[in-house]
Design a protein around this motif. Structure first.
Motif, short mmCIF file in Angstrom:
data_model
loop_
_atom_site.label_atom_id
_atom_site.label_comp_id
_atom_site.label_asym_id
_atom_site.label_seq_id
_atom_site.Cartn_x
_atom_site.Cartn_y
_atom_site.Cartn_z
N VAL A 149 0.85 -1.19 0.00
CA VAL A 149 0.00 0.00 0.00
C VAL A 149 0.88 1.24 0.00
O VAL A 149 0.65 2.18 -0.76
CB VAL A 149 -0.96 0.01 1.21
CG1 VAL A 149 -1.78 1.29 1.25
CG2 VAL A 149 -1.86 -1.20 1.18
N VAL A 150 1.89 1.23 0.84
CA VAL A 150 2.83 2.36 0.90
C VAL A 150 3.54 2.52 -0.44
O VAL A 150 3.71 3.62 -0.93
CB VAL A 150 3.85 2.17 2.05
CG1 VAL A 150 4.91 3.26 2.00
CG2 VAL A 150 3.15 2.18 3.39
N GLY A 151 3.90 1.40 -1.05
CA GLY A 151 4.59 1.43 -2.33
C GLY A 151 3.70 1.76 -3.51
O GLY A 151 4.18 2.02 -4.60
N GLY A 152 2.40 1.73 -3.30
CA GLY A 152 1.46 2.10 -4.35
C GLY A 152 1.02 0.96 -5.25
O GLY A 152 0.23 1.17 -6.17
N SER A 153 1.48 -0.26 -4.99
CA SER A 153 1.07 -1.37 -5.86
C SER A 153 -0.27 -1.98 -5.47
O SER A 153 -0.85 -2.73 -6.25
CB SER A 153 2.16 -2.45 -5.88
OG SER A 153 2.36 -2.98 -4.59
#
Length: 90
Positions: free
Chosen positions: A72-76
């Motif tokens: 989630v933090v990485g945007g995936s």
């Protein structure tokens, strides 16, 4: 600032003396997903920090929360996709 629901989830993990590390790790992940789904504006990092530090001697808790929330933090993965992440842990 961390809200009462996040603090309550962390307290539940911290005070549990019945379940083992793996069960508490899954409970922490499920709590994180529920907390973030209920209020999407919650700061993901505060939720993660509160749950990961609830029982620092149990590395499984911190690892499970980190592995689940990192996409989630990485945007995936979006926050709604977290439920699938939890299903994959079961």
């Amino acid at each position: 600032m961390t809200d009462k629901a996040v603090l309550a989830a962390a307290r539940s993990i911290r005070t549990d003396r019945v379940h083992g590390a793996m069960e508490l790790a899954l409970a922490a992940v499920e709590s994180a997903v529920a907390l973030l789904a209920a209020y999407p504006e919650r700061d993901l990092r505060h939720v993660a920090q509160a749950l990961m530090t609830a029982r620092p001697s149990m590395a499984a808790i911190g690892n499970a929360v980190a592995v689940t929330l990192a996409p989630v933090v990485g945007g995936s993965v979006d926050r709604q996709g977290l439920r699938e992440q939890v299903r994959s842990l079961r």
